[in-house]
Design an enzyme around this catalytic site. Structure first.
Site, PDB file in Angstrom:
ATOM      1  N   GLU A   1      28.352  15.809 -28.790  1.00 17.39           N
ATOM      2  CA  GLU A   1      27.928  16.828 -30.151  1.00 17.39           C
ATOM      3  C   GLU A   1      28.529  16.127 -30.925  1.00 17.39           C
ATOM      4  OE1 GLU A   1      32.220  15.603 -30.425  1.00 17.39           O
ATOM      5  OE2 GLU A   1      31.384  15.450 -28.802  1.00 17.39           O
TER       6      GLU A   1
ATOM      7  N   LYS B   1      32.390   7.483 -37.502  1.00 10.87           N
ATOM      8  CA  LYS B   1      32.955   7.645 -35.907  1.00 10.87           C
ATOM      9  C   LYS B   1      32.121   6.822 -35.089  1.00 10.87           C
ATOM     10  CE  LYS B   1      33.299  12.441 -36.285  1.00 10.87           C
ATOM     11  NZ  LYS B   1      33.791  13.456 -35.438  1.00 10.87           N
TER      12      LYS B   1
ATOM     13  N   SER C   1      36.643   9.291 -45.106  1.00  9.36           N
ATOM     14  CA  SER C   1      35.739   9.096 -43.449  1.00  9.36           C
ATOM     15  C   SER C   1      34.900   8.504 -43.736  1.00  9.36           C
ATOM     16  CB  SER C   1      36.991  10.551 -43.009  1.00  9.36           C
ATOM     17  OG  SER C   1      35.720  11.979 -43.539  1.00  9.36           O
TER      18      SER C   1
END
Length: 388
Positions: free
Chosen positions: A113, A91, A372
């Site tokens: 969010e 991210k 991830s």
């Protein structure tokens, strides 16, 4: 799909677009203009490269999972180690890119969010570094499941707003963030974390996450002298997967495989519909409303999917499959034991499906699994589940 569809800005075939109120469309059009202006600007690219290298810690390694490959008795398994980034997930790639854009646009207030909390942590991190106000919307159910990440966000100076509407999960957090943007668009930058939402968000997120496949493609050629046979990534909204796929989409020899929870099977069961201002494959109930979904991984708990993934599915360029919670928990533990790497529950979906893929391929084949994120945030939750 005809060529006209493919050439429309913000569309991937029939999917994508921007279905928002006129005043918000003005904001999104300006955002797109700024993104197009800066994304290839040498000074912007140099600053982004600096922070990705000296702050995030890129490039991330491509690790040969030798013991896992031996245990499964099939292809070589390589792990793209986004878990080793600063803040522990992919991210941060997008958060840094967008915060640099927000800075150039003069923004002082950032909203976002989050589901699993990793995007919220990445956004709060970037806001702390650039001294910007940060407000994070998070479903109240996810704040309970990911209480450690809530504390991390608050420690970084962010205000975390629990959302108790709907199921109190990721979809509801997106609803609230979009509502905030509509009310405060004159002074607020929405740092959207996944490859979803109205144009230009899916295109922006892909642009900043494509560094994953840019690196892995170069790394696998250096290690093996050729491209992989398959790239596997977990699926929620689709940001880590589209980043993992981006530089292989035009390589037809490489299978692209996205893995969803079996209780949120958007790409395997979804139908075309509109959600959060864009058209995608979406899970709908009998009344035509977004269907309730569930995943033990909070970051995958979303009834829609990015528009480009929707297009890759209907055109057959990418494959999408599901795994069960039991398979995910097994993969979480197996990777931990065999490689000394504790994966995020989201990433464990990709590991779980890679294990099912292995028997269909030979030892001469190569699979890249995008790891991830790391599993620190999930250890307490997994502990509780395993005690039941």
């Amino acid at each position: 799909m005809n060529n006209q569809d493919l050439n429309r800005e913000g569309y991937f075939g029939e999917f994508g677009g921007s279905f928002v109120p006129p005043e918000l469309q003005e904001v999104l059009s300006y955002l797109n203009d700024q993104f197009q202006t800066y994304k290839d600007d040498p000074a912007f690219k140099e600053e982004l490269a600096y922070y990705l290298r000296d702050y995030v810690g890129r490039q991330s390694p491509l690790t040969y999972a030798e013991r896992l490959s031996e245990a499964w008795g099939g292809p070589k398994i390589y792990l793209k180690r986004e878990d080793l980034n600063h803040t522990g997930a992919h991210k941060i790639n997008n958060a840094i890119g967008q915060i640099l854009l927000a800075k150039r646009m003069g923004a002082k207030r950032i909203i976002a969010e989050t589901g699993a909390g990793q995007h919220g942590v990445a956004t709060a991190t970037a806001c702390a570094m650039f001294n910007m106000e940060c407000v994070i919307y998070m479903g109240i159910e996810d704040t309970r499941r990911q209480s450690l990440n809530v504390f991390r966000m608050e420690l970084l100076g962010a205000t975390v707003v629990p959302v108790d509407k709907g199921q109190g999960r990721l979809k509801d957090a997106v609803d609230e963030a979009l509502g905030d943007l509509v009310r405060n668009y004159k002074n607020t930058f929405y740092l959207l974390g996944s490859a979803v939402g109205p144009h230009p968000f899916p295109t922006m997120v892909k642009h900043f996450q494509a560094i994953i496949s840019e690196e892995s493609k170069r790394q696998i050629i250096e290690r093996e002298g050729r491209l992989p046979d398959a790239v596997v990534a977990c699926m929620g909204g689709g940001s880590n997967a589209i980043g993992s796929f981006a530089h292989y989409i035009d390589e037809p020899s490489v299978r692209l495989i996205g893995v969803e929870p079996d209780q949120a099977p958007t790409l395997t069961q979804g139908v075309p519909g509109t959600l959060h201002g864009f058209k995608c494959l979406v899970l709908l109930d009998e009344e035509g409303q977004p269907r309730k979904t569930y995943s033990i991984a909070a970051g995958l708990d979303y009834p829609g999917i990015g528009p480009e993934h929707s297009y890759l599915k209907v055109t057959g360029r990418a494959e999408y499959a599901t795994v069960t919670n039991e398979e995910v928990l097994e993969a979480f533990q197996e990777l931990s034991r065999t490689e000394g790497i504790i994966p995020a529950l989201e990433s464990a979906h990709a590991i779980a499906y890679a294990k099912k893929l292995v028997p269909t391929m030979g030892r001469e084949h190569i699979i890249i699994v995008n790891l991830s994120g790391r599993g620190d945030k999930d250890v307490e939750q997994v502990y509780q589940m395993l005690q039941q």
